[in-house]
Design a protein around this motif. Sequence first.
Motif, PDB file in Angstrom:
ATOM      1  N   ALA A   5      13.074   9.201  10.234  1.00 60.87           N
ATOM      2  CA  ALA A   5      12.305  10.029  11.173  1.00 60.87           C
ATOM      3  C   ALA A   5      11.319  10.886  10.376  1.00 60.87           C
ATOM      4  O   ALA A   5      11.671  11.471   9.357  1.00 60.87           O
ATOM      5  CB  ALA A   5      13.233  10.920  11.976  1.00 60.87           C
ATOM      6  N   SER A   6      10.086  10.926  10.847  1.00 63.82           N
ATOM      7  CA  SER A   6       9.082  11.684  10.128  1.00 63.82           C
ATOM      8  C   SER A   6       8.138  12.359  11.122  1.00 63.82           C
ATOM      9  O   SER A   6       8.143  12.068  12.310  1.00 63.82           O
ATOM     10  CB  SER A   6       8.311  10.756   9.181  1.00 63.82           C
ATOM     11  N   ALA A   7       7.353  13.261  10.581  1.00 66.61           N
ATOM     12  CA  ALA A   7       6.358  13.957  11.414  1.00 66.61           C
ATOM     13  C   ALA A   7       5.377  14.623  10.460  1.00 66.61           C
ATOM     14  O   ALA A   7       5.520  14.502   9.238  1.00 66.61           O
ATOM     15  CB  ALA A   7       7.022  15.003  12.306  1.00 66.61           C
ATOM     16  N   SER A   8       4.430  15.328  10.993  1.00 73.13           N
ATOM     17  CA  SER A   8       3.462  15.969  10.110  1.00 73.13           C
ATOM     18  C   SER A   8       4.166  17.029   9.263  1.00 73.13           C
ATOM     19  O   SER A   8       5.069  17.718   9.738  1.00 73.13           O
ATOM     20  CB  SER A   8       2.326  16.577  10.938  1.00 73.13           C
ATOM     21  N   GLY A   9       3.774  17.129   7.989  1.00 78.20           N
ATOM     22  CA  GLY A   9       4.399  18.091   7.076  1.00 78.20           C
ATOM     23  C   GLY A   9       5.615  17.525   6.378  1.00 78.20           C
ATOM     24  O   GLY A   9       6.333  18.262   5.708  1.00 78.20           O
ATOM     25  N   ALA A  20       4.214   4.475   1.347  1.00 81.19           N
ATOM     26  CA  ALA A  20       4.735   5.689   0.697  1.00 81.19           C
ATOM     27  C   ALA A  20       4.975   5.406  -0.778  1.00 81.19           C
ATOM     28  O   ALA A  20       5.314   4.278  -1.147  1.00 81.19           O
ATOM     29  CB  ALA A  20       6.020   6.116   1.377  1.00 81.19           C
ATOM     30  N   PRO A  21       4.808   6.401  -1.623  1.00 78.65           N
ATOM     31  CA  PRO A  21       5.043   6.186  -3.055  1.00 78.65           C
ATOM     32  C   PRO A  21       6.513   5.893  -3.347  1.00 78.65           C
ATOM     33  O   PRO A  21       7.394   6.244  -2.563  1.00 78.65           O
ATOM     34  CB  PRO A  21       4.601   7.517  -3.685  1.00 78.65           C
ATOM     35  N   GLU A  22       6.713   5.280  -4.498  1.00 78.65           N
ATOM     36  CA  GLU A  22       8.045   4.849  -4.922  1.00 78.65           C
ATOM     37  C   GLU A  22       9.082   5.973  -4.821  1.00 78.65           C
ATOM     38  O   GLU A  22      10.187   5.784  -4.330  1.00 78.65           O
ATOM     39  CB  GLU A  22       7.930   4.339  -6.365  1.00 78.65           C
ATOM     40  N   ALA A  37       2.918  12.559   0.799  1.00 76.62           N
ATOM     41  CA  ALA A  37       1.834  13.427   0.349  1.00 76.62           C
ATOM     42  C   ALA A  37       1.041  13.913   1.562  1.00 76.62           C
ATOM     43  O   ALA A  37       0.953  13.223   2.583  1.00 76.62           O
ATOM     44  CB  ALA A  37       0.932  12.665  -0.611  1.00 76.62           C
ATOM     45  N   SER A  38       0.478  15.102   1.430  1.00 79.50           N
ATOM     46  CA  SER A  38      -0.163  15.711   2.608  1.00 79.50           C
ATOM     47  C   SER A  38      -1.383  14.909   3.071  1.00 79.50           C
ATOM     48  O   SER A  38      -1.790  15.010   4.224  1.00 79.50           O
ATOM     49  CB  SER A  38      -0.560  17.150   2.290  1.00 79.50           C
ATOM     50  N   ASP A  39      -1.963  14.086   2.156  1.00 80.08           N
ATOM     51  CA  ASP A  39      -3.133  13.311   2.575  1.00 80.08           C
ATOM     52  C   ASP A  39      -2.756  11.901   3.069  1.00 80.08           C
ATOM     53  O   ASP A  39      -3.634  11.115   3.407  1.00 80.08           O
ATOM     54  CB  ASP A  39      -4.159  13.226   1.446  1.00 80.08           C
ATOM     55  N   THR A  40      -1.451  11.596   3.074  1.00 83.65           N
ATOM     56  CA  THR A  40      -1.033  10.284   3.586  1.00 83.65           C
ATOM     57  C   THR A  40      -1.180  10.270   5.110  1.00 83.65           C
ATOM     58  O   THR A  40      -0.753  11.206   5.770  1.00 83.65           O
ATOM     59  CB  THR A  40       0.444  10.033   3.228  1.00 83.65           C
TER      60      THR A  40
END
Lengths: 403, 248
Positions: free
Chosen positions: A117-121, A181-183, A126-129
């Motif tokens: 589960a994800s959301a802004s922040g 997303a990064p590793e 990373a904030s620019d993803t």
Amino acid sequence: MIRNLFKILRLATRDYLYEWQMSLCFVLGLAAVLGPLLVLFGLKFGIVGAMMDQLIEDPGNHEIRPVGSGHYDRAWLESVREQPEVAFLVPRTRSIAATIELASEHSSRIVSVELIASASGDPLLASDTPLPEGLTRVVISRRTADKLAVKPGDVLDGSLARRYRGQQERVHLDLTVAAVAPEQAFSRDGAFVSVQLLEALEDFRDGRAVPELDWRGTQADAERSYPGFRLYARSIHDVAGLRDAFADVGVDVHTRVAEIELVQRMDRNLTVIYWVIAGIGLVGVSLSLGASLWANVDRKRKQLSVLRLVGYRTRDIVWFPIVQALFTAILGWALALSIYFATARVINVMMAAQVEAGQQVCLLLEVHYAIALALTCGAAVIAAGLAGMRSARIEPSEGLREL
Amino acid sequence: MATGSGHYPIYLLHDVVKKREAKGVAFRLKVPSLRIDRGEKIALIGESGSGKSTLLDMLAFVLQPSAVGAFRFRPEEGEDALDLDASWQRGNLNILGDMRKRHIGYVMQTGGLLPYLSVHDNINLSRSVLGLRLDGTVEHLAEMLGIADQLKKRPDALSTGERQRVAIGRALAHRPAIVIADEPTASLDPYAAQNVMSLFLGLADEFNSTVILASHAWYHIKSLGLRRLAHRTTRSKGSKLTETVVSG
């Protein structure tokens, strides 16, 4: 008279240059003690600084995970989210329901991924993803992107199955890769998705209808409850407080407080050890500087007596050793700084592979150079001033006879 | 009180005593009465340890007497005599320093040159501290002392005799009223000593300076026309106390 003071400064400078071999010895002697001390301080500052940075920046250290599964309703989660110590909070659905099979036209493999589960922040992204949103846009992990040979903008086929009224049922939905997303964000096969999508998949598996995707089933419950949540504290210093607050309301959580405290304790211990060494070093610098300056003034007593005999005043003559001490202090400091720069460069190049990009193992700030200069000059002026005053106080006739 | 034509007392001392003690041996210098007039050439003769240097240092204000009846100093005719004892009592060493730098030149036994200055700058040192401009005096002195071609060298490039001449040049360069010389030729061979001494006294004449000279041997200066101060040294039994009485 200022004029005579200038004359004394000129005489002191000429003497310092004339005795350049002796002066060089004093400078080398000072740099030999001060240089290693700067390197030591640079290492302490750089290593502990990097450790603290890692501690602060690693989102894992901010994370608070509830142990096991509970029943948390929206209102309660909302009240937790509003606490100032909480930086990020999203509800989680049951982990058994939070999976999906992904396929891509670029690859023959079908990959079963965990859904997060994800959301802004989200601190893991990373904030620019670009963020996952709605029922179609997802952020997949590096590993999954590699397996499926997809890049941002590609469309994946997501599918999941259920047993509904005795029959096996499988549904498909198109998911757009918003980003990879990064590793270090998630190392297994996984996808960051919106809470809305997670709820839809859970509803499907539980046999409830999802009108947005045309999946049939029973009516959804009015009040939804979540078995868990993803929570990140604002800073590592808030983790322990939040853990205690959760314990008070009977929510058992897992944190990295122990690891955080370990690093903090290590920082404190290293700092203590460093200051002990620095203290010894500082005493060493002061003593070596003081002893050599004192001896130098003693050696020049006759010459200072001559200056007094031709009529220079005591308070002008005191400046003679002080000026020379300042030369030694400034040159010794500059040489120590060169030693430090050279050593720090070698250390940083050698250790570059072991630390993250941009981090330095050996690091000092401009203010540290300034403090070192001020301390050195201070010690030099005090030592030379005391020695100068002592030799200025003796009767000039005593100094003369030794000549 | 000016007595005219240079015959006024530049130094006037009464009952000045300096006591010193080292390793259980006491030393006492007594000056019941001493008057030195402007332009005089005074010789203070005695073996080493007899107190010559002690008296010279007091006359140069670099050594404070232990007890003073009167210690007056009048560098220029017509000026008021200064009570130097008062300055010593008040610890006002700066007044003494100012007097010394303006009116006294001092030739040390072994030169006392600053190794980091050229011969020219060493001679000019006594002028520079007074803020005097370069007016050829340094070159003139060097010419007279036979060291004109050494002006750019440093003292360590000179012979002992040449260094002593530089020291004499420095003592005279600011045209002081008094030149005090403590065994200025002791480190020279007799021939060079004679030579340097007559150069020194000749220049002192030219610069109109009073000369106070200490030497351990009378014979090599007796032909130079100096006034010899009366001087008596007694040693007590067991050599526990050496007392020297000087007057003149």
